[in-house]
Design an enzyme around this catalytic site. Structure first.
Site, PDB file in Angstrom:
ATOM      1  N   ARG A   1      -6.991   2.228  -6.353  1.00 31.17           N
ATOM      2  CA  ARG A   1      -5.886   3.188  -6.402  1.00 31.17           C
ATOM      3  C   ARG A   1      -5.190   3.168  -7.769  1.00 31.17           C
ATOM      4  O   ARG A   1      -4.644   4.174  -8.220  1.00 31.17           O
ATOM      5  CB  ARG A   1      -4.889   2.974  -5.259  1.00 31.17           C
ATOM      6  CG  ARG A   1      -4.018   4.197  -5.009  1.00 31.17           C
ATOM      7  CD  ARG A   1      -3.108   4.032  -3.813  1.00 31.17           C
ATOM      8  NE  ARG A   1      -3.646   4.575  -2.578  1.00 31.17           N
ATOM      9  CZ  ARG A   1      -3.629   5.875  -2.236  1.00 31.17           C
ATOM     10  NH1 ARG A   1      -3.122   6.777  -3.055  1.00 31.17           N
ATOM     11  NH2 ARG A   1      -4.129   6.264  -1.079  1.00 31.17           N
TER      12      ARG A   1
ATOM     13  N   GLU B   1       5.240   6.376   0.622  1.00 31.25           N
ATOM     14  CA  GLU B   1       5.134   5.619  -0.625  1.00 31.25           C
ATOM     15  C   GLU B   1       5.602   6.347  -1.881  1.00 31.25           C
ATOM     16  O   GLU B   1       6.203   5.717  -2.762  1.00 31.25           O
ATOM     17  CB  GLU B   1       3.680   5.168  -0.840  1.00 31.25           C
ATOM     18  CG  GLU B   1       3.188   4.161   0.175  1.00 31.25           C
ATOM     19  CD  GLU B   1       1.671   4.049   0.152  1.00 31.25           C
ATOM     20  OE1 GLU B   1       0.995   4.989   0.606  1.00 31.25           O
ATOM     21  OE2 GLU B   1       1.164   3.036  -0.343  1.00 31.25           O
TER      22      GLU B   1
ATOM     23  N   GLU C   1      -0.263  -5.255   6.325  1.00 34.19           N
ATOM     24  CA  GLU C   1      -1.462  -4.435   6.533  1.00 34.19           C
ATOM     25  C   GLU C   1      -2.646  -5.338   6.898  1.00 34.19           C
ATOM     26  O   GLU C   1      -3.336  -5.092   7.879  1.00 34.19           O
ATOM     27  CB  GLU C   1      -1.771  -3.607   5.270  1.00 34.19           C
ATOM     28  CG  GLU C   1      -2.997  -2.715   5.465  1.00 34.19           C
ATOM     29  CD  GLU C   1      -3.266  -1.755   4.319  1.00 34.19           C
ATOM     30  OE1 GLU C   1      -2.324  -1.393   3.599  1.00 34.19           O
ATOM     31  OE2 GLU C   1      -4.440  -1.372   4.145  1.00 34.19           O
TER      32      GLU C   1
HETATM   33  N1  MTE Z   1       9.744   2.407   5.555  1.00 29.75           N
HETATM   34  C1  MTE Z   1      10.296   1.419   6.279  1.00 29.75           C
HETATM   35  N2  MTE Z   1      11.533   1.596   6.765  1.00 29.75           N
HETATM   36  N3  MTE Z   1       9.628   0.258   6.526  1.00 29.75           N
HETATM   37  C2  MTE Z   1       8.368   0.029   6.025  1.00 29.75           C
HETATM   38  O1  MTE Z   1       7.783  -1.027   6.253  1.00 29.75           O
HETATM   39  N4  MTE Z   1       6.495   0.930   4.676  1.00 29.75           N
HETATM   40  C3  MTE Z   1       6.118   1.842   3.602  1.00 29.75           C
HETATM   41  C4  MTE Z   1       6.581   3.265   3.941  1.00 29.75           C
HETATM   42  N5  MTE Z   1       7.961   3.274   4.328  1.00 29.75           N
HETATM   43  C5  MTE Z   1       7.765   1.060   5.233  1.00 29.75           C
HETATM   44  C6  MTE Z   1       8.495   2.257   5.039  1.00 29.75           C
HETATM   45  C7  MTE Z   1       4.689   1.870   3.354  1.00 29.75           C
HETATM   46  S1  MTE Z   1       4.013   0.695   2.350  1.00 29.75           S
HETATM   47  C8  MTE Z   1       3.877   2.849   3.855  1.00 29.75           C
HETATM   48  S2  MTE Z   1       2.234   2.915   3.488  1.00 29.75           S
HETATM   49  C9  MTE Z   1       4.396   3.878   4.761  1.00 29.75           C
HETATM   50  O2  MTE Z   1       5.788   3.725   5.020  1.00 29.75           O
HETATM   51  C10 MTE Z   1       3.621   3.780   6.067  1.00 29.75           C
HETATM   52  O3  MTE Z   1       4.078   4.674   7.022  1.00 29.75           O
HETATM   53  P1  MTE Z   1       3.665   6.224   7.029  1.00 29.75           P
HETATM   54  O4  MTE Z   1       2.196   6.276   6.812  1.00 29.75           O
HETATM   55  O5  MTE Z   1       4.092   6.662   8.363  1.00 29.75           O
HETATM   56  O6  MTE Z   1       4.406   6.864   5.914  1.00 29.75           O
HETATM   57  N1  HPA Z   2      -3.750   2.787   0.752  1.00 31.63           N
HETATM   58  C1  HPA Z   2      -3.124   1.872   1.505  1.00 31.63           C
HETATM   59  N2  HPA Z   2      -3.747   0.965   2.191  1.00 31.63           N
HETATM   60  C2  HPA Z   2      -5.080   0.953   2.136  1.00 31.63           C
HETATM   61  C3  HPA Z   2      -5.785   1.873   1.368  1.00 31.63           C
HETATM   62  C4  HPA Z   2      -5.084   2.855   0.646  1.00 31.63           C
HETATM   63  O1  HPA Z   2      -5.642   3.698  -0.056  1.00 31.63           O
HETATM   64  N3  HPA Z   2      -7.080   1.588   1.508  1.00 31.63           N
HETATM   65  C5  HPA Z   2      -7.146   0.520   2.323  1.00 31.63           C
HETATM   66  N4  HPA Z   2      -5.939   0.135   2.713  1.00 31.63           N
HETATM   67 MO1  MOS Z   3       1.485   0.853   2.546  1.00 34.22          MO
HETATM   68  S1  MOS Z   3       1.224  -0.337   0.888  1.00 34.22           S
HETATM   69  O1  MOS Z   3      -0.073   1.626   2.330  1.00 34.22           O
HETATM   70  O2  MOS Z   3       1.252  -0.274   3.787  1.00 34.22           O
END
Ligand code: MTE
Ligand code: HPA
Ligand code: MOS
Length: 752
Positions: free
Chosen positions: A304, A707, A226
């Site tokens: 969070r 998540e 991130e």
């Molecule tokens: N799934 C896979 N296969 N690879 C990833 O890196 N990251 C996770 C989740 N699932 C991830 C994953 C995290 S930390 C987050 S915040 C969300 O996917 C981000 O994607 P989304 O916002 O589309 O759910």
């Molecule tokens: N979630 C995940 N990533 C973030 C957030 C959050 O709430 N705020 C800033 N980066």
């Molecule tokens: Mo997920 S920890 O918000 O990239």
């Protein structure tokens, strides 16, 4: 719909950063990182290294033309250390060579003398010395002080959770190329393009418009990319700036593990108060977050933790305080759940403590205290469309909880050396970036005049299937076949100022932006169709399966003809959609507001068997009822659940990030850091969908899923504890995750 990347992944045709064909003249950059965790740099001598054949140049902090800091929230982290080092693994020099072998040979010839300074790795110790990364935060509701005085039972204790290495299959990496007119293009393995772009611009003292960032996909990010991807991009860009040649900076696995931050470990002091009817009246917690040596995302992560400090429980008196503690470890960072899992573990520990002290089943105490509609969280948001009880009840019924409880009890009666344990894990996770500003996204759509469509968004595909969902959103809104649509790479020149793909909100935010762009295009195309069909103004035009319908009746006009005609009439066939989540707000001065668009709920039942002679165990089953809203893609969402659960179990049971007292990472390779493999996946992994109920603020009613499922893994910790206590009720098992087999074994036989 099957994930559009599936075929590419299994045939090896999907392209990652390291698959980009090498550009003519490419150089390779390697980082020389600090061998000690804290000290004053007395001597840093790279003269011998610079003479290695093939080495082009070695850069230090003095070579940075702009600003030497890379912190996203607080500018407290130098890209290249100046006269002090603050963690082992901190970059000191950048070696650039014609090939990787030369760069690696040079690393071995660099000489450093660093005068050691005291090393702190424990957050409580850092707190005691006043070492904080940022201001502490405090959420409060009711009055815990007076509430505790009225409680029939009060319990207090400590709990802690460990770190977690992201171990994305693809390591960090960046590849930067000089463009004409002082511009630089960076291919980066990042979840956050804007942060990479602005970090590079800031480092070089240029505007963001002189840096283009492009991402095709990641081999996993899990939060680790991130913000921390910016470091690798900045290194490559620094070399490009001076050398005017393409530069690639991709670490090997051990370098990645050593230099990058992980999930923040947490320590916690808790106090929980119950009335005579087993209602939790008051909960107080102080969290000591191990932030590492720089702020990185820890200030947002601690926030969070506060938002999820009471998990799914309706508690009237709450007082939560976080301290983000500065230690000499690599700056810790985002990891699936973003501080939420740590907060949720702590209250589950407190509830486990209270229930066992009162001699009642833990799940009865949990069930009794689930929140319901109208409950006001400590941060002021009122619970709407609460599904905590529904998920719990449906899980209990579907998976016959009572029968399972009896079966586990009789198994334990019949067996001496093997014991089973059971735990329930209800979850409630808030969807939206906790920083309201970040809840915005854009999409750019071109309809080419042959009828094919190109979609660009700010979303980064990292395995979570967001591109497939974007394609579904566009195909649905335009009424055309999916194979007419192509998802482009994510690029800062097409979609600017992106929020990172994070907070599980990527599909919601970018999907809504796609829908908005499609809405504009459809309005223009409907106008053209009316003219072509000779229909009056009030006729309703729609497109389904590539055919134009007027007032619900099929016409002969097809998509391709409509698009061609629109182009002939000089209608704009490109559109930009923008979306900002409505209704959300948060006032940090009061620590109150309505920060989340909605919450996601679910309940997991976890069963384990412990071999009490060896301390080893298996997770027999995880059975879940999860609230998907009305899933836009059940196959992908199920995959997210399964992956999240296994990753959560890994964090809670086997993944142990170990630093020694000098702040050196000992679990620095896959031989010493264990993540779940196929054999440690629960024997039964059964995820059921709560009866679909679309959420108005989710993309097509499909609730965010990235998540939340990770937190079901917390159930594995408490199930193991349950099994161990069935063998020896006096087992010494402090609330300290992960519950490794070593901890189980030592706890079972430790004399009190
Ligand atoms: N799934 C896979 N296969 N690879 C990833 O890196 N990251 C996770 C989740 N699932 C991830 C994953 C995290 S930390 C987050 S915040 C969300 O996917 C981000 O994607 P989304 O916002 O589309 O759910
Ligand atoms: N979630 C995940 N990533 C973030 C957030 C959050 O709430 N705020 C800033 N980066
Ligand atoms: Mo997920 S920890 O918000 O990239």
């Amino acid at each position: 719909m099957v994930n559009i990347d599936a075929a590419g992944h299994v045939t090896g045709r999907s392209l990652y950063l390291d698959d980009l064909p090498l550009l003519e003249g490419t150089l390779f950059a390697k980082i020389y990182d600090s061998p000690v965790a804290h000290g004053t740099v007395r001597r840093l001598d790279w003269s011998a290294a610079a003479r290695v054949p093939g080495v082009v140049r070695i850069f230090s902090c003095k070579d940075i033309p702009g600003h030497n800091n890379i912190g996203g929230i607080i500018p407290d982290e130098p890209l290249l250390a100046e006269d002090t080092v603050i963690f082992a693994g901190q970059p000191l020099l950048l070696v650039v060579a014609e090939n990787e072998d030369a760069a690696e040979a040079a690393l071995k010839l660099i000489v450093t003398e660093i005068d050691p300074l005291p090393v702190i790795t424990n957050p409580r110790e850092a707190y005691a010395q006043g070492l904080l990364l940022c201001g502490s935060r405090h959420f409060e509701k009711g009055s815990v002080a007076s509430a505790f005085a009225t409680c029939a039972h009060v319990f207090e204790g400590r709990a802690e959770t460990g770190g977690q290495e992201h171990l994305y299959l693809e390591t960090h990496g960046a590849y930067a190329q000089p463009l004409e007119g002082d511009r630089i293009r960076v291919w980066s393995s990042t979840q956050g393009l804007r942060h990479v772009q602005e970090t590079v611009a800031h480092l070089l003292g240029r505007g963001m418009h002189s840096v283009e960032v492009d991402v095709t996909r990641l081999g996993g990010g899990f939060g680790g990319k991130e913000d921390q991807a910016a470091m690798w991009a900045a290194m490559a860009a620094l070399a490009v700036y001076h050398l005017h040649r393409p530069v690639k900076c991709v670490p090997h696995r051990m370098e990645d593990m050593r230099m990058s931050g992980k999930r923040n470990p947490y320590h916690c002091d808790y106090r929980i108060g119950l009335d005579a009817d087993d209602r939790i009246v008051a909960f107080e917690a102080t969290y000591y977050q191990n932030g590492g040596a720089a702020a990185d995302l820890s200030p947002a992560i601690q926030e969070r933790t506060l938002f999820h400090g009471t998990n799914t429980y309706g508690i009237e008196h709450v007082s939560l305080t976080t301290h983000s503690c500065r230690t000499n470890l690599p700056p810790n960072t985002a990891f699936r759940g973003f501080g939420g899992p740590q907060g949720m573990f702590m209250i589950e520990a407190a509830i486990d403590h209270a229930a066992r002290a009162l001699g009642m089943p833990v799940c009865d105490l949990q069930r009794r205290n689930l929140m319901t509609d109208g409950y006001e969280f400590s941060y002021g948001q009122v619970v709407q469309r609460c599904r905590a009880e529904r998920c719990w009840e449906e899980a209990a019924e579907t998976f016959r909880l009572e029968t399972t409880r009896e079966r586990v009890a009789s198994f334990n009666e019949a067996n001496t050396w093997q014991k089973k344990g059971l735990a329930l894990m209800p979850i409630c996770f808030g969807i939206s970036f906790t920083n309201t500003m970040m809840n915005q996204a854009r999409a750019l759509i071109h309809i080419y005049w042959d009828g094919s469509v190109s979609v660009s968004t700010g979303a980064v595909e990292m395995g979570q299937g967001v591109n497939t969902k974007m394609l579904q959103a566009a195909a649905g809104a335009l009424g055309i076949a999916r194979n007419r649509i192509r998802l482009e790479s994510t690029n800062t020149t097409r979609v600017a100022n992106t929020s990172p793909s994070a907070a599980s909100a990527t599909a919601d935010l970018n999907g809504r932006a796609v829908e908005e762009a499609c809405r504009q295009l459809m309005a223009r195309l409907r106008g053209v169709a009316r003219i072509l069909l000779g229909e009056g103004d009030d006729s309703e035009i729609s497109i389904r399966e590539e055919r134009v319908y007027a007032n619900g009746i099929a016409t002969d006009l097809l998509w391709e003809a409509l698009v061609r005609d629109a182009f002939m009439k000089r209608v704009n066939l490109s559109a930009k959609g923008h979306y900002a989540t409505p209704e959300i707000h948060f006032d940090k001065t009061k620590e109150k507001g309505h920060p989340f668009a909605y919450h996601v709920y679910g309940t997991a039942i976890t069963e384990v068997t412990v071999d009490c002679l060896r301390g080893t165990y298996v997770v027999d089953g995880v059975q879940v009822v999860h609230d998907f809203g009305s899933s836009i893609n059940p196959l992908i969402d199920l995959g997210q659940c399964e992956g999240g659960i296994v990753q959560g179990i890994g964090w809670m049971t086997m993944e142990e990030v170990v630093y020694n007292e000098q702040g050196r990472l000992l679990s620095n390779a896959l031989s010493t850091y264990k993540i779940p493999d196929i054999y440690s996946v629960p024997r039964t992994l059964d995820v059921r969908f709560l009866a679909p109920e679309p959420d108005p603020l989710a993309i097509q009613g499909s609730k965010a899923v990235g998540e939340p499922p990770l937190m079901y893994g917390i159930g594995a910790y408490f199930a193991l504890r349950d099994a161990a206590l069935a063998f020896n009720p006096k087992a010494v098992l402090p609330y300290s995750a992960p519950m490794t087999p070593e901890k189980v074994l030592m706890g079972l036989y430790q004399k009190q």
